[in-house]
Scaffold this active site. Structure first.
Site, PDB file in Angstrom:
ATOM      1  N   GLU A   1       0.807  -1.212   0.000  1.00 40.83           N
ATOM      2  CA  GLU A   1       0.000   0.000   0.000  1.00 40.83           C
ATOM      3  C   GLU A   1       0.845   1.270   0.000  1.00 40.83           C
ATOM      4  OE1 GLU A   1      -2.829  -0.313  -0.804  1.00 40.83           O
ATOM      5  OE2 GLU A   1      -3.953  -1.844   0.261  1.00 40.83           O
TER       6      GLU A   1
ATOM      7  N   HIS B   1      -2.791   2.552   8.715  1.00 40.99           N
ATOM      8  CA  HIS B   1      -3.842   1.888   7.927  1.00 40.99           C
ATOM      9  C   HIS B   1      -4.221   0.596   8.640  1.00 40.99           C
ATOM     10  CE1 HIS B   1      -6.122  -0.052   4.851  1.00 40.99           C
ATOM     11  NE2 HIS B   1      -5.153  -0.883   4.477  1.00 40.99           N
TER      12      HIS B   1
ATOM     13  N   HIS C   1      -7.350  -2.689   9.277  1.00 38.18           N
ATOM     14  CA  HIS C   1      -8.536  -3.425   8.860  1.00 38.18           C
ATOM     15  C   HIS C   1      -9.345  -3.724  10.126  1.00 38.18           C
ATOM     16  CE1 HIS C   1      -6.764  -5.160   4.822  1.00 38.18           C
ATOM     17  NE2 HIS C   1      -6.641  -3.852   4.920  1.00 38.18           N
TER      18      HIS C   1
ATOM     19  N   TYR D   1     -20.219  13.779  18.776  1.00 35.13           N
ATOM     20  CA  TYR D   1     -19.297  14.891  18.534  1.00 35.13           C
ATOM     21  C   TYR D   1     -17.853  14.448  18.318  1.00 35.13           C
ATOM     22  CZ  TYR D   1     -17.481  14.776  23.357  1.00 35.13           C
ATOM     23  OH  TYR D   1     -16.879  14.404  24.533  1.00 35.13           O
TER      24      TYR D   1
ATOM     25  N   HIS E   1     -12.558  -2.483   2.266  1.00 36.31           N
ATOM     26  CA  HIS E   1     -11.128  -2.570   2.544  1.00 36.31           C
ATOM     27  C   HIS E   1     -10.795  -2.300   4.010  1.00 36.31           C
ATOM     28  CE1 HIS E   1      -6.856  -1.636   0.815  1.00 36.31           C
ATOM     29  NE2 HIS E   1      -6.782  -1.992   2.082  1.00 36.31           N
TER      30      HIS E   1
ATOM     31  N   TYR F   1      -8.010  22.607  22.250  1.00 37.30           N
ATOM     32  CA  TYR F   1      -7.775  21.644  23.340  1.00 37.30           C
ATOM     33  C   TYR F   1      -6.348  21.131  23.332  1.00 37.30           C
ATOM     34  CZ  TYR F   1      -8.668  17.541  26.303  1.00 37.30           C
ATOM     35  OH  TYR F   1      -8.638  16.600  27.285  1.00 37.30           O
TER      36      TYR F   1
END
Length: 217
Positions: free
Chosen positions: A77, A96, A98, A117, A159, A213
């Site tokens: 990837e 990344h 899964h 939120y 994916h 924040y």
């Protein structure tokens, strides 16, 4: 980046990848982690279990796909990591996953609306689901970049999830929050309840509060 800095980054990538694995976010060796460098990025290798991965196993690669250091193949990837870094100067790290709940939504090609939120923690008023493309392709890279416009996280259809951050820990925190939100959203849907979605004005206010924040990824 000095040799000492690179060694520190490599060790940090391995810690994040192993934390991702322990959290159940990367079944069957799936997922990958990278950090931006002066010459491109350092990324996890292809097909190596995270429990067995060491800092020396990581691959340094340019955005053009040329390997600069490493004996193993980079993650398949790497194209979307490169495309995101080129499109997003604010991205210093990419995670990344899964992760099961978020991937379930991605397989329904369903994004996450502003039902809570904390969606704003991921960079915007919602978490989109990017269009499907075969893994490891330039098409997927383009879809990921489009889905991340104005966001710090995106679902990839059929994916998984991409999260980016100003730090490795920040990117991982966003990926973890996406999974948490996906679980809550799926629970509402499973109960037959229609989530009440916060309006854009409220999500903008929440986004401003997150900005004040502290660093949000």
């Amino acid at each position: 980046m000095t040799k000492q800095d690179q060694e520190s980054v490599r060790a940090h990538i391995v810690r994040v990848a192993q934390a991702m694995d322990e959290a159940g976010f990367c079944p069957s060796k799936s997922g990958n982690v990278s950090a931006r460098t002066d010459a491109g990025m350092i990324i996890t290798p292809s097909g190596l279990p995270y429990k067995a991965t060491t800092p020396a196993d990581l691959v340094e690669i340019g955005f053009d796909g040329v390997v600069r250091a490493g004996k193993l193949r980079p993650s398949s990837e790497w194209p979307f990591h490169a495309a995101i870094y080129e499109a997003r100067p604010d991205a210093k790290a990419i995670v990344h996953t899964h992760s099961p709940k978020a991937t379930a939504l991605a397989c329904a090609r369903r994004g996450i609306p502003a039902f809570h939120y904390m969606v704003a923690y991921c960079g915007g008023k919602d978490i989109r689901c990017a269009d499907y493309a075969t893994f490891g392709t330039d098409d997927l890279a383009r879809n990921a970049v489009a889905g991340l416009e104005g966001r710090k996280a995106v679902l990839l259809a059929n994916h998984g999830v991409i999260a980016l951050g100003a730090t490795l820990d920040g990117a991982y925190a966003i990926a973890a929050e996406v999974e948490n939100l996906a679980g809550q959203y799926l629970a509402l849907l499973a109960a037959g309840l229609e989530p009440v979605v916060l309006d854009d004005a409220e999500m903008a206010r929440v986004g401003e509060k997150f900005a004040g924040y502290g660093k949000v990824g």
